[in-house]
Design a protein around this motif. Structure first.
Motif, PDB file in Angstrom:
ATOM      1  N   PHE A 150     -12.611   6.987  -6.779  1.00  0.00           N
ATOM      2  CA  PHE A 150     -11.878   6.656  -5.814  1.00  0.00           C
ATOM      3  C   PHE A 150     -12.444   6.022  -4.507  1.00  0.00           C
ATOM      4  CE2 PHE A 150     -11.472   7.709  -1.227  1.00  0.00           C
ATOM      5  CZ  PHE A 150     -10.159   8.071  -1.093  1.00  0.00           C
ATOM      6  N   LEU A 151     -13.630   5.840  -4.752  1.00  0.00           N
ATOM      7  CA  LEU A 151     -14.492   4.439  -3.694  1.00  0.00           C
ATOM      8  C   LEU A 151     -14.469   3.351  -4.137  1.00  0.00           C
ATOM      9  CD1 LEU A 151     -17.895   6.557  -3.775  1.00  0.00           C
ATOM     10  CD2 LEU A 151     -16.265   6.810  -1.413  1.00  0.00           C
ATOM     11  N   LEU A 152     -13.904   3.009  -5.865  1.00  0.00           N
ATOM     12  CA  LEU A 152     -13.667   2.242  -6.411  1.00  0.00           C
ATOM     13  C   LEU A 152     -12.291   1.583  -6.186  1.00  0.00           C
ATOM     14  CD1 LEU A 152     -14.364  -0.458  -7.945  1.00  0.00           C
ATOM     15  CD2 LEU A 152     -13.081   0.913  -9.765  1.00  0.00           C
ATOM     16  N   PHE A 153     -11.541   2.375  -6.146  1.00  0.00           N
ATOM     17  CA  PHE A 153      -9.726   2.256  -6.228  1.00  0.00           C
ATOM     18  C   PHE A 153      -9.502   1.959  -4.232  1.00  0.00           C
ATOM     19  CE2 PHE A 153      -9.702   2.458 -10.132  1.00  0.00           C
ATOM     20  CZ  PHE A 153      -9.192   1.602 -10.763  1.00  0.00           C
ATOM     21  N   GLU A 154      -9.919   2.912  -3.478  1.00  0.00           N
ATOM     22  CA  GLU A 154      -9.922   2.977  -2.017  1.00  0.00           C
ATOM     23  C   GLU A 154     -10.916   2.275  -1.027  1.00  0.00           C
ATOM     24  OE1 GLU A 154      -7.822   4.016   1.372  1.00  0.00           O
ATOM     25  OE2 GLU A 154      -6.989   4.845  -0.734  1.00  0.00           O
ATOM     26  N   GLY A 155     -12.180   2.249  -1.663  1.00  0.00           N
ATOM     27  CA  GLY A 155     -12.850   1.336  -1.064  1.00  0.00           C
ATOM     28  C   GLY A 155     -13.203   0.119  -1.066  1.00  0.00           C
ATOM     29  N   GLY A 156     -12.812  -0.098  -2.488  1.00  0.00           N
ATOM     30  CA  GLY A 156     -13.137  -1.811  -3.148  1.00  0.00           C
ATOM     31  C   GLY A 156     -12.136  -2.562  -3.096  1.00  0.00           C
ATOM     32  N   PHE A 157     -10.777  -1.969  -3.567  1.00  0.00           N
ATOM     33  CA  PHE A 157      -9.699  -2.160  -4.000  1.00  0.00           C
ATOM     34  C   PHE A 157      -9.027  -1.996  -2.631  1.00  0.00           C
ATOM     35  CE2 PHE A 157     -10.030  -1.349  -8.049  1.00  0.00           C
ATOM     36  CZ  PHE A 157     -10.424  -3.046  -8.364  1.00  0.00           C
ATOM     37  N   VAL A 158      -8.603  -1.111  -2.005  1.00  0.00           N
ATOM     38  CA  VAL A 158      -7.510  -1.131  -0.285  1.00  0.00           C
ATOM     39  C   VAL A 158      -8.568  -1.374   0.790  1.00  0.00           C
ATOM     40  CG1 VAL A 158      -6.359   0.584   0.755  1.00  0.00           C
ATOM     41  CG2 VAL A 158      -6.129   0.346  -1.754  1.00  0.00           C
ATOM     42  N   ALA A 159      -9.630  -1.275   0.818  1.00  0.00           N
ATOM     43  CA  ALA A 159      -9.958  -1.711   2.039  1.00  0.00           C
ATOM     44  C   ALA A 159     -11.280  -2.889   1.571  1.00  0.00           C
ATOM     45  CB  ALA A 159     -11.549  -0.385   2.284  1.00  0.00           C
ATOM     46  N   ILE A 160     -11.976  -3.259   1.051  1.00  0.00           N
ATOM     47  CA  ILE A 160     -12.881  -4.558   0.892  1.00  0.00           C
ATOM     48  C   ILE A 160     -11.615  -6.061   1.066  1.00  0.00           C
ATOM     49  CG2 ILE A 160     -14.467  -5.532   0.036  1.00  0.00           C
ATOM     50  CD1 ILE A 160     -16.097  -3.301  -0.279  1.00  0.00           C
TER      51      ILE A 160
END
Length: 165
Positions: free
Chosen positions: A113-123
């Motif tokens: 979740f952190l990779l896809f939401e934090g990495g891709f969506v947010a960053i």
């Protein structure tokens, strides 16, 4: 028992998906590397954008970011695989034992979740303006779908497990 088997199946399905994503990124490195470089270069956003200063035009940083993504995907796959095997092994155990067996899968799902939401969506999406690029705008809904799927499975498997009757 049916709920436990459903939890095992959901973890297995997400683990398989992330394993295939990691496999694809390793065996076809160039395709998705080009995409990561494109996002970090911010070459798809309209000229004169006020966020253009955020671009990272260093190929070394592009490779480092992509390798970090791949390493995270491999870690997610490993954690979920260990969790899956632990859950299978504890499927007939008491509720507390089955709950302990879910630990690695829970960590893997949270990391995913952190990779896809934090990495891709947010960053990627917000910081690097991926949503403003035609290529990026197509990828953001997929990243969000994956993040929400992982979050849904995380919530489901984290639910309390009763002793088998």
């Amino acid at each position: 028992m049916v709920v436990r088997l459903a939890k095992i199946g959901c973890v297995g399905a997400v683990a398989l998906f992330i394993a295939l994503v990691a496999f694809g990124n390793v065996t076809d490195y160039g395709t998705n590397f080009a995409y990561v470089a494109h996002v970090l270069d911010m070459d798809g956003i309209p000229g004169g954008s006020m966020i253009g200063w955020r671009a990272l035009a260093s190929p070394a940083l592009h490779h480092a970011a992509y390798l970090a993504i791949i390493a995270t995907e491999i870690a997610i796959t490993a954690l979920m695989g260990v969790g899956l095997l632990s859950m299978i092994g504890a499927r007939k155990a008491e509720g507390q034992a089955f709950a302990r067996a879910k630990g690695p899968a829970i960590i893997g799902l949270a990391l995913g979740f952190l990779l896809f939401e934090g990495g891709f969506v947010a960053i990627g999406g917000e910081w690097f303006g991926m949503w403003r690029s035609p290529l990026g705008a197509e990828a953001l809904p997929s990243a969000f779908r994956i993040a929400i799927t992982m979050l849904g499975v995380l919530i489901f498997i984290a639910m309390r497990d009763e002793d088998l009757g």
